[in-house]
Enzyme design. Sequence first.
Site, PDB file in Angstrom:
ATOM      1  N   LYS A  35       0.824  -1.209   0.000  1.00 25.39           N
ATOM      2  CA  LYS A  35       0.000   0.000   0.000  1.00 25.39           C
ATOM      3  C   LYS A  35       0.863   1.268   0.000  1.00 25.39           C
ATOM      4  O   LYS A  35       0.553   2.233  -0.716  1.00 25.39           O
ATOM      5  CB  LYS A  35      -0.948  -0.007   1.202  1.00 25.39           C
ATOM      6  CG  LYS A  35      -2.161  -0.919   1.023  1.00 25.39           C
ATOM      7  CD  LYS A  35      -3.121  -0.796   2.194  1.00 25.39           C
ATOM      8  CE  LYS A  35      -4.354  -1.664   2.010  1.00 25.39           C
ATOM      9  NZ  LYS A  35      -5.254  -1.178   0.951  1.00 25.39           N
ATOM     10  N   SER A  51      -8.840  -1.686   5.651  1.00 25.88           N
ATOM     11  CA  SER A  51      -9.858  -2.068   6.630  1.00 25.88           C
ATOM     12  C   SER A  51      -9.345  -2.005   8.061  1.00 25.88           C
ATOM     13  O   SER A  51     -10.148  -1.946   8.998  1.00 25.88           O
ATOM     14  CB  SER A  51     -10.366  -3.487   6.341  1.00 25.88           C
ATOM     15  OG  SER A  51      -9.315  -4.429   6.445  1.00 25.88           O
ATOM     16  N   HIS A  73     -12.970   3.513   3.930  1.00 28.83           N
ATOM     17  CA  HIS A  73     -13.131   2.058   4.024  1.00 28.83           C
ATOM     18  C   HIS A  73     -14.559   1.654   3.684  1.00 28.83           C
ATOM     19  O   HIS A  73     -15.476   1.814   4.487  1.00 28.83           O
ATOM     20  CB  HIS A  73     -12.761   1.567   5.426  1.00 28.83           C
ATOM     21  CG  HIS A  73     -12.978   0.095   5.597  1.00 28.83           C
ATOM     22  ND1 HIS A  73     -13.477  -0.462   6.750  1.00 28.83           N
ATOM     23  CD2 HIS A  73     -12.794  -0.936   4.728  1.00 28.83           C
ATOM     24  CE1 HIS A  73     -13.582  -1.762   6.591  1.00 28.83           C
ATOM     25  NE2 HIS A  73     -13.175  -2.071   5.372  1.00 28.83           N
TER      26      HIS A  73
END
Length: 366
Positions: A97, A119, A140
């Site tokens: 990420k 998440s 999210h």
Amino acid sequence: MTITRIGIVGAGTMGGGIATATAQAGVEVLLTDAKPGAAAAAVDLAGTFFARSVEKGRLSQDEADAARQRMHVVGSIDALADVDLVIEAVFEDMALKTDVLAKIASAVRPDTLIGTNTSCLRVSELAKAVTQPERFLGLHYFSPAQVNPIVEVVRGEQTADAAVALALEFTQRTGKQPLACKDQWGFCINRFFCPYTNEAARLVDEGLGTPGEIDLVAKEAVGAAAGPFQVMNIVKPRINLHAIRNLAPLGAFYTPARSMAVTGDAETSWTIDPAGDIDPAKADLIRDRLRAGTFLPVLQELDEGVAGPAEIDHGAREALKFGKPPCALMDRLGRAEVERLIVPLCSKYGYQLPKSLDRVGSLIST
């Protein structure tokens, strides 16, 4: 600024679902994925979703065609240079990420809002990869993003008020129900949903119930539309395990159960046999453990100011389909009963009783 054109990096289950929902809501979507053919496959799946919506009378054919035409496959992150918002939706791995976010930040305009669909990972840690981190926050979406209404809007330590306001306006305009929450592992909902599923797996490890029995009791214990093992099979045990592992900084209670790790690492599904008749004493024990495994993390996140009782219960109802959301259920049971349930967990895992325990009985009214 009004968000009229977005980019999504990662065209898997979540990225494709977010793209589908956003295009249906009238916003142009540019979709890219490092895996060849993945973005095109996601657009094809969206087309199937729109077609089924027409069959069910939820969309007209013209609306479905227009939504499909708003989705565009692009070859790289560089093609997102002029969008108003980019949502990163790659696999839940910190190194991956941060690498993707750094590439996004260098490719887009300085005023482009950047969101991560993580998440559980802390937004403030991911923000280190983003130039101008004041424009970065968590977005999210809950699965399936095509239809699930909940989006957690997570403010990082450096997120600007204007970025939060823009994200709230965008999510509402695209048909979602945003939950504003503080940056913490698990945020508002996975903070208690992951431990709830993990406690279910611990019950299996301890020989106190089968997945079928636990799923049946869960439907009464928290008013769940589907039990924890059925839900894990839908979202995939591997993904659920990864989310639980990301909660490790919160302490020993959040350590994955043995069977959770075995099932997730093997990338298999839980075997759920019909429950049959359950001994009342066994059902009581399972109910107590599932509720305790939910109540403790909820009280801890209330102590930390991650979200308020109303937001937690709204998320439990809408995202998880809990008919008995945790704060309202704790109020109904009363402080003494909630303390009875969580004391064994606090003792076993070395936690102090949460201060928010004293609020039980008036959580929803405060």
